[in-house]
Design a protein around this motif. Structure first.
Motif, short mmCIF file in Angstrom:
data_model
loop_
_atom_site.label_atom_id
_atom_site.label_comp_id
_atom_site.label_asym_id
_atom_site.label_seq_id
_atom_site.Cartn_x
_atom_site.Cartn_y
_atom_site.Cartn_z
N LEU A 40 0.86 -1.18 0.00
CA LEU A 40 0.00 0.00 0.00
C LEU A 40 0.90 1.23 0.00
CD1 LEU A 40 -2.91 1.12 0.27
CD2 LEU A 40 -2.56 1.09 2.75
N GLU A 41 0.71 2.12 -1.01
CA GLU A 41 1.53 3.31 -1.10
C GLU A 41 0.83 4.55 -0.54
OE1 GLU A 41 2.70 3.53 -5.23
OE2 GLU A 41 4.50 2.35 -4.81
N ALA A 42 -0.49 4.64 -0.73
CA ALA A 42 -1.22 5.81 -0.26
C ALA A 42 -2.70 5.48 -0.13
CB ALA A 42 -1.05 6.97 -1.25
N THR A 43 -3.39 6.27 0.69
CA THR A 43 -4.84 6.12 0.83
C THR A 43 -5.48 7.49 0.73
OG1 THR A 43 -4.81 6.39 3.24
CG2 THR A 43 -4.61 4.13 2.38
N SER A 44 -6.75 7.50 0.37
CA SER A 44 -7.54 8.73 0.38
C SER A 44 -8.88 8.38 0.97
CB SER A 44 -7.72 9.30 -1.03
OG SER A 44 -8.53 10.46 -0.97
N VAL A 57 -16.11 8.24 -1.62
CA VAL A 57 -15.31 7.07 -2.00
C VAL A 57 -14.06 7.03 -1.14
CG1 VAL A 57 -16.08 6.96 -4.41
CG2 VAL A 57 -14.02 8.26 -3.82
N VAL A 58 -13.51 5.83 -1.01
CA VAL A 58 -12.23 5.61 -0.35
C VAL A 58 -11.34 4.95 -1.39
CG1 VAL A 58 -11.07 4.25 1.43
CG2 VAL A 58 -13.22 5.38 1.96
N GLY A 86 -21.50 -1.41 -2.84
CA GLY A 86 -21.11 -2.01 -4.11
C GLY A 86 -19.74 -2.68 -4.03
N ALA A 87 -19.28 -3.10 -5.19
CA ALA A 87 -18.01 -3.82 -5.29
C ALA A 87 -16.85 -2.84 -5.39
CB ALA A 87 -18.03 -4.72 -6.52
N VAL A 94 -4.98 1.57 -8.53
CA VAL A 94 -5.86 2.22 -7.55
C VAL A 94 -7.14 1.40 -7.38
CG1 VAL A 94 -7.15 4.30 -6.97
CG2 VAL A 94 -4.94 4.49 -8.12
N ALA A 95 -7.42 1.03 -6.13
CA ALA A 95 -8.67 0.34 -5.78
C ALA A 95 -9.60 1.37 -5.15
CB ALA A 95 -8.40 -0.79 -4.81
N THR A 96 -10.85 1.43 -5.62
CA THR A 96 -11.81 2.42 -5.15
C THR A 96 -13.04 1.74 -4.59
OG1 THR A 96 -11.05 3.97 -6.85
CG2 THR A 96 -13.17 4.45 -5.82
#
Length: 194
Positions: A40-44, A57-58, A86-87, A94-96
């Motif tokens: 994991l490099e970053a999160t929002s 969203v995350v 949702g999925a 990037v995973a949202t």
């Protein structure tokens, strides 16, 4: 004409063992890079940050592109209610995860599990605090599910389960057989030259 000098058994044995050690080190050294999983490099929102309102969203930015199949992201409020909707969608690295409208103010824990580009699962968690509730569209959406607060064990990242691959053990076995055969041949040559 004199026969060629035959090295004594001890020298042959040490040469065989040295060769086996070099091959083994090459195999184990090369497998280290293959065992590295995506990170994991970053999160929002950023881990430990405060945001004005609960996000819509995350996102999680990984070091490589994870697989969308098997991906799971839970956005849990302080009561353990999952606000994910949702999925998980994956685009490049990037995973949202969408968050339901009407998520309340407060501290959130995001628990995530993704399938690394090397096909191994990686997981972890991060937190953020929303100062105000997310804007809803009409009625406030309820939680999708309620779960217990995460345990201390769940809070830690999962072990990679990597270790040394079985193929290395197989190669080590073959290497041992080759060394034993070399020692046997060397002993026969020594006895024949006596």
């Amino acid at each position: 004409m004199t026969p060629p000098a035959v090295p004594d058994g001890t020298k042959v044995l040490w040469r065989a063992l040295a060769g086996a050690a070099v091959v083994l080190l090459a195999l184990l050294g090369g497998s280290g890079a293959a065992q590295a999983h995506d990170a994991l490099e970053a999160t929002s929102p950023a881990d430990g940050s405060s945001v004005a309102t609960a996000p819509h969203v995350v996102t999680l930015t990984m070091s490589n592109t994870p697989a969308a199949i098997g991906a799971e992201v839970k956005v849990l409020d302080a009561a353990g209610t999952n606000w994910s909707e949702g999925a998980v969608s994956v685009l490049d690295n990037v995973a949202t995860q969408a968050v339901k409208p009407g998520a309340p103010a407060g501290k959130y824990t995001v628990q995530w599990r993704l399938v690394s580009s090397d096909s191994h699962p990686v997981e972890g968690q991060f937190t953020f605090t929303a100062k105000a509730a997310a804007a809803g569209s009409g009625a406030v959406a309820g939680p999708a599910e309620s779960i217990q607060a995460p345990s201390a064990a769940a809070a830690q990242a999962a072990p990679d389960g990597g270790g040394v691959p079985w193929s290395v053990f197989g190669l080590m076995g073959v290497l041992v057989v080759v060394v034993v055969a070399m020692v046997g041949v060397a002993r026969k040559r020594l006895k024949a030259s006596d």
